[in-house]
Design a protein around this motif. Structure first.
Motif, PDB file in Angstrom:
ATOM      1  N   PRO A 459       0.830  -1.204   0.000  1.00 37.71           N
ATOM      2  CA  PRO A 459       0.000   0.000   0.000  1.00 37.71           C
ATOM      3  C   PRO A 459       0.864   1.253   0.000  1.00 37.71           C
ATOM      4  O   PRO A 459       2.008   1.246   0.469  1.00 37.71           O
ATOM      5  CB  PRO A 459      -0.794  -0.118   1.298  1.00 37.71           C
ATOM      6  CG  PRO A 459      -0.774  -1.568   1.643  1.00 37.71           C
ATOM      7  CD  PRO A 459       0.549  -2.073   1.158  1.00 37.71           C
ATOM      8  N   TRP A 460       0.294   2.338  -0.498  1.00 35.08           N
ATOM      9  CA  TRP A 460       1.075   3.570  -0.670  1.00 35.08           C
ATOM     10  C   TRP A 460       1.553   4.131   0.659  1.00 35.08           C
ATOM     11  O   TRP A 460       2.574   4.832   0.702  1.00 35.08           O
ATOM     12  CB  TRP A 460       0.273   4.601  -1.451  1.00 35.08           C
ATOM     13  CG  TRP A 460      -0.877   5.220  -0.719  1.00 35.08           C
ATOM     14  CD1 TRP A 460      -2.101   4.674  -0.523  1.00 35.08           C
ATOM     15  CD2 TRP A 460      -0.891   6.494  -0.079  1.00 35.08           C
ATOM     16  NE1 TRP A 460      -2.900   5.532   0.202  1.00 35.08           N
ATOM     17  CE2 TRP A 460      -2.186   6.661   0.480  1.00 35.08           C
ATOM     18  CE3 TRP A 460       0.038   7.533   0.073  1.00 35.08           C
ATOM     19  CZ2 TRP A 460      -2.555   7.811   1.179  1.00 35.08           C
ATOM     20  CZ3 TRP A 460      -0.333   8.675   0.770  1.00 35.08           C
ATOM     21  CH2 TRP A 460      -1.608   8.811   1.311  1.00 35.08           C
ATOM     22  N   LEU A 461       0.865   3.843   1.762  1.00 35.13           N
ATOM     23  CA  LEU A 461       1.364   4.086   3.111  1.00 35.13           C
ATOM     24  C   LEU A 461       1.296   2.763   3.863  1.00 35.13           C
ATOM     25  O   LEU A 461       0.318   2.015   3.713  1.00 35.13           O
ATOM     26  CB  LEU A 461       0.515   5.135   3.845  1.00 35.13           C
ATOM     27  CG  LEU A 461       0.718   6.606   3.487  1.00 35.13           C
ATOM     28  CD1 LEU A 461      -0.317   7.471   4.216  1.00 35.13           C
ATOM     29  CD2 LEU A 461       2.126   7.074   3.820  1.00 35.13           C
ATOM     30  N   PRO A 462       2.308   2.437   4.670  1.00 36.06           N
ATOM     31  CA  PRO A 462       2.304   1.144   5.362  1.00 36.06           C
ATOM     32  C   PRO A 462       1.220   1.061   6.433  1.00 36.06           C
ATOM     33  O   PRO A 462       0.951   2.032   7.148  1.00 36.06           O
ATOM     34  CB  PRO A 462       3.705   1.069   5.979  1.00 36.06           C
ATOM     35  CG  PRO A 462       4.161   2.492   6.084  1.00 36.06           C
ATOM     36  CD  PRO A 462       3.541   3.221   4.939  1.00 36.06           C
ATOM     37  N   GLN A 463       0.597  -0.125   6.537  1.00 35.84           N
ATOM     38  CA  GLN A 463      -0.448  -0.365   7.535  1.00 35.84           C
ATOM     39  C   GLN A 463       0.174  -0.999   8.782  1.00 35.84           C
ATOM     40  O   GLN A 463       0.996  -1.901   8.678  1.00 35.84           O
ATOM     41  CB  GLN A 463      -1.504  -1.313   6.965  1.00 35.84           C
ATOM     42  CG  GLN A 463      -2.216  -0.785   5.722  1.00 35.84           C
ATOM     43  CD  GLN A 463      -2.945  -1.884   4.967  1.00 35.84           C
ATOM     44  OE1 GLN A 463      -2.308  -2.786   4.423  1.00 35.84           O
ATOM     45  NE2 GLN A 463      -4.265  -1.837   4.948  1.00 35.84           N
ATOM     46  N   PRO A 464      -0.228  -0.571   9.970  1.00 37.18           N
ATOM     47  CA  PRO A 464       0.326  -1.148  11.201  1.00 37.18           C
ATOM     48  C   PRO A 464      -0.286  -2.519  11.503  1.00 37.18           C
ATOM     49  O   PRO A 464      -1.374  -2.862  11.017  1.00 37.18           O
ATOM     50  CB  PRO A 464      -0.068  -0.126  12.265  1.00 37.18           C
ATOM     51  CG  PRO A 464      -1.328   0.481  11.757  1.00 37.18           C
ATOM     52  CD  PRO A 464      -1.180   0.523  10.257  1.00 37.18           C
ATOM     53  N   GLU A 465       0.396  -3.304  12.325  1.00 36.01           N
ATOM     54  CA  GLU A 465      -0.108  -4.623  12.699  1.00 36.01           C
ATOM     55  C   GLU A 465      -1.452  -4.535  13.420  1.00 36.01           C
ATOM     56  O   GLU A 465      -2.266  -5.456  13.348  1.00 36.01           O
ATOM     57  CB  GLU A 465       0.912  -5.340  13.587  1.00 36.01           C
ATOM     58  CG  GLU A 465       2.184  -5.745  12.861  1.00 36.01           C
ATOM     59  CD  GLU A 465       3.129  -6.520  13.770  1.00 36.01           C
ATOM     60  OE1 GLU A 465       2.741  -6.813  14.919  1.00 36.01           O
ATOM     61  OE2 GLU A 465       4.252  -6.806  13.321  1.00 36.01           O
ATOM     62  N   GLN A 466      -1.686  -3.429  14.098  1.00 40.16           N
ATOM     63  CA  GLN A 466      -2.944  -3.225  14.825  1.00 40.16           C
ATOM     64  C   GLN A 466      -4.160  -3.328  13.914  1.00 40.16           C
ATOM     65  O   GLN A 466      -5.270  -3.622  14.369  1.00 40.16           O
ATOM     66  CB  GLN A 466      -2.900  -1.849  15.494  1.00 40.16           C
ATOM     67  CG  GLN A 466      -4.091  -1.512  16.372  1.00 40.16           C
ATOM     68  CD  GLN A 466      -4.024  -0.089  16.893  1.00 40.16           C
ATOM     69  OE1 GLN A 466      -3.295   0.742  16.355  1.00 40.16           O
ATOM     70  NE2 GLN A 466      -4.766   0.201  17.948  1.00 40.16           N
ATOM     71  N   TRP A 467      -3.956  -3.098  12.607  1.00 37.94           N
ATOM     72  CA  TRP A 467      -5.072  -3.138  11.657  1.00 37.94           C
ATOM     73  C   TRP A 467      -5.764  -4.503  11.634  1.00 37.94           C
ATOM     74  O   TRP A 467      -6.951  -4.591  11.334  1.00 37.94           O
ATOM     75  CB  TRP A 467      -4.581  -2.775  10.268  1.00 37.94           C
ATOM     76  CG  TRP A 467      -4.761  -1.351   9.804  1.00 37.94           C
ATOM     77  CD1 TRP A 467      -4.941  -0.950   8.517  1.00 37.94           C
ATOM     78  CD2 TRP A 467      -4.793  -0.144  10.578  1.00 37.94           C
ATOM     79  NE1 TRP A 467      -5.067   0.430   8.444  1.00 37.94           N
ATOM     80  CE2 TRP A 467      -4.983   0.941   9.709  1.00 37.94           C
ATOM     81  CE3 TRP A 467      -4.672   0.128  11.943  1.00 37.94           C
ATOM     82  CZ2 TRP A 467      -5.067   2.263  10.139  1.00 37.94           C
ATOM     83  CZ3 TRP A 467      -4.743   1.449  12.373  1.00 37.94           C
ATOM     84  CH2 TRP A 467      -4.937   2.489  11.491  1.00 37.94           C
ATOM     85  N   GLY A 468      -5.025  -5.576  11.938  1.00 37.70           N
ATOM     86  CA  GLY A 468      -5.638  -6.907  11.917  1.00 37.70           C
ATOM     87  C   GLY A 468      -6.794  -7.025  12.901  1.00 37.70           C
ATOM     88  O   GLY A 468      -7.888  -7.484  12.555  1.00 37.70           O
ATOM     89  N   GLU A 469      -6.581  -6.573  14.124  1.00 39.94           N
ATOM     90  CA  GLU A 469      -7.635  -6.696  15.139  1.00 39.94           C
ATOM     91  C   GLU A 469      -8.767  -5.707  14.921  1.00 39.94           C
ATOM     92  O   GLU A 469      -9.876  -5.912  15.441  1.00 39.94           O
ATOM     93  CB  GLU A 469      -7.040  -6.502  16.534  1.00 39.94           C
ATOM     94  CG  GLU A 469      -6.459  -5.115  16.783  1.00 39.94           C
ATOM     95  CD  GLU A 469      -5.608  -5.031  18.036  1.00 39.94           C
ATOM     96  OE1 GLU A 469      -6.028  -4.348  18.981  1.00 39.94           O
ATOM     97  OE2 GLU A 469      -4.529  -5.660  18.052  1.00 39.94           O
ATOM     98  N   LEU A 470      -8.522  -4.651  14.122  1.00 43.58           N
ATOM     99  CA  LEU A 470      -9.563  -3.650  13.866  1.00 43.58           C
ATOM    100  C   LEU A 470     -10.261  -3.852  12.526  1.00 43.58           C
ATOM    101  O   LEU A 470     -11.168  -3.081  12.178  1.00 43.58           O
ATOM    102  CB  LEU A 470      -8.950  -2.243  13.907  1.00 43.58           C
ATOM    103  CG  LEU A 470      -8.345  -1.818  15.250  1.00 43.58           C
ATOM    104  CD1 LEU A 470      -7.676  -0.445  15.129  1.00 43.58           C
ATOM    105  CD2 LEU A 470      -9.398  -1.789  16.341  1.00 43.58           C
ATOM    106  N   ALA A 471      -9.882  -4.869  11.770  1.00 41.15           N
ATOM    107  CA  ALA A 471     -10.444  -5.082  10.437  1.00 41.15           C
ATOM    108  C   ALA A 471     -11.964  -5.237  10.493  1.00 41.15           C
ATOM    109  O   ALA A 471     -12.527  -5.722  11.474  1.00 41.15           O
ATOM    110  CB  ALA A 471      -9.817  -6.314   9.793  1.00 41.15           C
ATOM    111  N   ARG A 472     -12.605  -4.851   9.417  1.00 41.19           N
ATOM    112  CA  ARG A 472     -14.067  -4.853   9.383  1.00 41.19           C
ATOM    113  C   ARG A 472     -14.647  -6.246   9.625  1.00 41.19           C
ATOM    114  O   ARG A 472     -15.654  -6.396  10.329  1.00 41.19           O
ATOM    115  CB  ARG A 472     -14.549  -4.296   8.030  1.00 41.19           C
ATOM    116  CG  ARG A 472     -16.058  -4.169   7.906  1.00 41.19           C
ATOM    117  CD  ARG A 472     -16.411  -3.429   6.632  1.00 41.19           C
ATOM    118  NE  ARG A 472     -15.929  -2.049   6.662  1.00 41.19           N
ATOM    119  CZ  ARG A 472     -16.678  -0.985   6.940  1.00 41.19           C
ATOM    120  NH1 ARG A 472     -17.962  -1.141   7.216  1.00 41.19           N
ATOM    121  NH2 ARG A 472     -16.161   0.216   6.931  1.00 41.19           N
ATOM    122  N   ASP A 473     -14.019  -7.270   9.051  1.00 39.07           N
ATOM    123  CA  ASP A 473     -14.607  -8.615   9.224  1.00 39.07           C
ATOM    124  C   ASP A 473     -14.488  -9.115  10.665  1.00 39.07           C
ATOM    125  O   ASP A 473     -15.267  -9.970  11.079  1.00 39.07           O
ATOM    126  CB  ASP A 473     -13.992  -9.617   8.248  1.00 39.07           C
ATOM    127  CG  ASP A 473     -12.527  -9.912   8.514  1.00 39.07           C
ATOM    128  OD1 ASP A 473     -11.839  -9.093   9.176  1.00 39.07           O
ATOM    129  OD2 ASP A 473     -12.042 -10.967   8.058  1.00 39.07           O
TER     130      ASP A 473
END
Length: 561
Positions: A459-473
């Motif tokens: 992605p054009w800006l890096p996503q943090p690992e925290q994104w996994g637990e906050l993902a929509r699904d």
């Protein structure tokens, strides 16, 4: 008979490059938006607003437009836009697009022609070219500073190779300001409006709607030290006091490039044009001016329909300050027959899941990074953000939501320096972090590549690992999740007609509580540190779990009156 849908709408801002990437190049696109419209219908919003997707060198993430009537290949094609628009309308979702009339890209054909032309030419008259000061013309025409830091003037080299005139750019040097005293500029934007209205868009969010007209003579101006970068009052302090200076409406009491009276003539002209079209097409103003009665000038009956309530956005999590700004907002906008348009986050400010617990002043546009002072606790910030959203969505008027806030996304503070792309970061030599932290691509599926943002590529800006637990699904259908809170609040908001309601304050709750009735709903928000007892009534919604009838700190609840 008109519905005036915009008076009560919940509108969801999409930042296209960070929403959903269909082709795997690391940047979101129009096809990605189309693929996710079902999720937005499920959320319960009424309309979407798209940040710019026009042809652009992307020096300022698309707010530097080279062609206002085409789609940048990074985002797709006009056919992709038409398909997205048709799909949104099929879902019952209206579509508002961004319009950037203060400035163009330096790659726009008009500016290229201006550089090739002589001083005093019609080509240069479309922009704000001026001779420099001093015996050699090597001093800028005035002392104005760019929103992104550094001088607001750049000197050109004339076609014969000699140092020449200077041009104004309130933003990056790649974003020259138009001269709105020029009728050719005005005619061109009427053409652009009609181009998109004829395709079926439902309205325009107008970027820098307070900046098009500059004071005669372009006088020097030094802004207050605590002013926000876009001309607002600035940030909020840890003490819970809004940094909002008393600013009168007299000429000379505010920046000569913000909020000049001449802008209103432009928007009356645009409003008349929009009113020719069926379906209640709208104009929404990004106008960073103080105080609220000045903002209300943008939404008088013959001008724009909405103006973002930035005074509300910049108010700290403090009951007295919130009551004051809500009263002032309803009074100011009500005076001109307009709804207040509430907002807590957007692509230009620190996400409110972080901002509401920052303990040091953080003026708008400065951003947050590892070296910033007053960095917050995520847990405290999210708890306050959920309560603040529950409070906002119960207020009468229209509300704007920024993509990802329904997932509880925080500001991404720890971006690597070499990943940052905001012009503010570069023009201030890293002194200000800028806005990249609120623009990180969204997480859709926890276990998918790039958390479901795109099928491949970085992605054009890096996503943090925290994104996994906050993902929509991970949040869909989970009681107590932030996504469920937003869905429930939006559904109840519609069922109880809160957007069309009337607010009545409820006494007796103490200085740290915001309590009001809107129709048949009672709203109680506890901004203090001690728990309180809720009044009688069935609980419809809470931002955090209750213990019996006890509303703990940083929590809001809706009750049936």
């Amino acid at each position: 008979m008109t519905s005036e849908w915009w008076r009560t709408a919940a509108i969801y801002q999409i930042y296209p490059r960070s929403f959903a990437d269909a082709n795997g190049d690391g940047m979101g696109d129009l096809a990605g938006i189309t693929s996710r419209l079902g999720d937005l219908q499920e959320l319960g919003i009424d309309a979407i607003w798209l940040s710019p997707f026009f042809t652009s060198p992307q020096r300022d993430a698309g707010y530097d437009v080279a062609d206002y009537c085409d789609v940048d290949p990074r985002f797709g094609t006009l056919a992709d836009f038409d398909a997205m628009l048709a799909e949104a309308h099929a879902y019952g979702i209206r579509v508002i697009i961004d319009l950037v009339p203060n400035h163009s890209s330096d790659r726009h054909e008009w500016f290229r022609a201006a550089l090739a032309a002589a001083p005093g030419s019609p080509e240069r008259a479309r922009y704000l070219f001026r001779d420099g000061l001093g015996p050699y013309g090597d001093v800028p025409p005035n002392n104005w500073e760019s929103v992104f830091g550094g001088p607001a003037w750049t000197r050109v080299t004339e076609p014969d190779g000699t140092p020449g005139q200077w041009y104004l750019h309130l933003f990056d040097s790649s974003q020259p300001d138009f001269d709105w005293t020029n009728e050719e500029v005005r005619a061109e934007f009427r053409r652009i409006l009609r181009f998109w209205l004829d395709r079926g868009v439902d309205g325009f969010r107008v970027d820098v709607a307070h900046g098009l007209v500059k004071a005669d003579g372009l006088p020097d101006w030094t802004p207050p030290a605590d002013a926000g970068s876009m001309g607002g009052a600035g940030g909020t302090a840890a003490s819970g006091v809004t940094l909002e200076p008393e600013i009168s409406d007299e000429p000379g009491d505010h920046a000569p490039y913000w909020g000049q009276e001449g802008v209103h003539e432009i928007y009356r002209d645009w409003r008349a044009l929009l009113d020719e079209y069926p379906g209640e097409r709208i104009l929404a103003a990004e106008a960073w001016v103080d105080p609220l009665p000045r903002v209300a000038k943008w939404v008088r009956p013959d001008e724009m329909h909405q103006a973002f309530n930035f005074a509300y956005l910049e108010t700290p999590w403090d009951a007295a300050a919130l009551r004051q700004v809500i009263d002032a907002s309803l009074d100011a906008f009500g005076e001109v027959g307009a709804p207040s348009t509430w907002v807590l986050s957007n692509h230009d400010v620190v996400r409110h899941a972080t901002r509401l617990s920052v303990t040091e002043a953080n003026p708008q546009g400065h951003g947050l990074g590892p070296r910033s002072k007053g960095l917050p606790s995520y847990e405290r910030g999210l708890r306050r953000a959920r309560a603040a959203t529950a409070l906002m969505l119960a207020l009468p008027g229209s509300s704007y939501l920024y993509q990802g806030e329904e997932l509880g996304l925080p500001e991404v503070i720890h971006l690597p320096d070499d990943a940052r792309q905001d012009p503010t970061w570069f023009r201030t030599g890293g002194e200000r972090y800028g806005r990249d932290g609120c623009r990180v691509p969204l997480p859709w599926e926890a276990d998918a590549p790039n958390y479901g943002f795109g099928p491949a590529g970085d992605p054009w800006l890096p996503q943090p690992e925290q994104w996994g637990e906050l993902a929509r699904d991970r949040q869909r259908g989970v009681p107590g999740s932030t996504l469920s809170l937003y869905r429930d609040a939006l559904q109840l908001r519609r069922e109880h007609s809160l957007g069309a309601g009337v607010l009545a304050w409820l006494p007796g709750f103490g200085d740290t509580v915001v309590a009001f009735r809107n129709g048949d709903v009672v709203v109680v928000a506890n901004t203090g540190s001690s728990s309180i007892e809720l009044p009688e009534g069935d609980v419809l919604l809470t931002s955090a779990e209750l213990e019996g009838r006890t509303l703990s700190a940083d929590t809001a609840a809706w009750l049936r009156a």
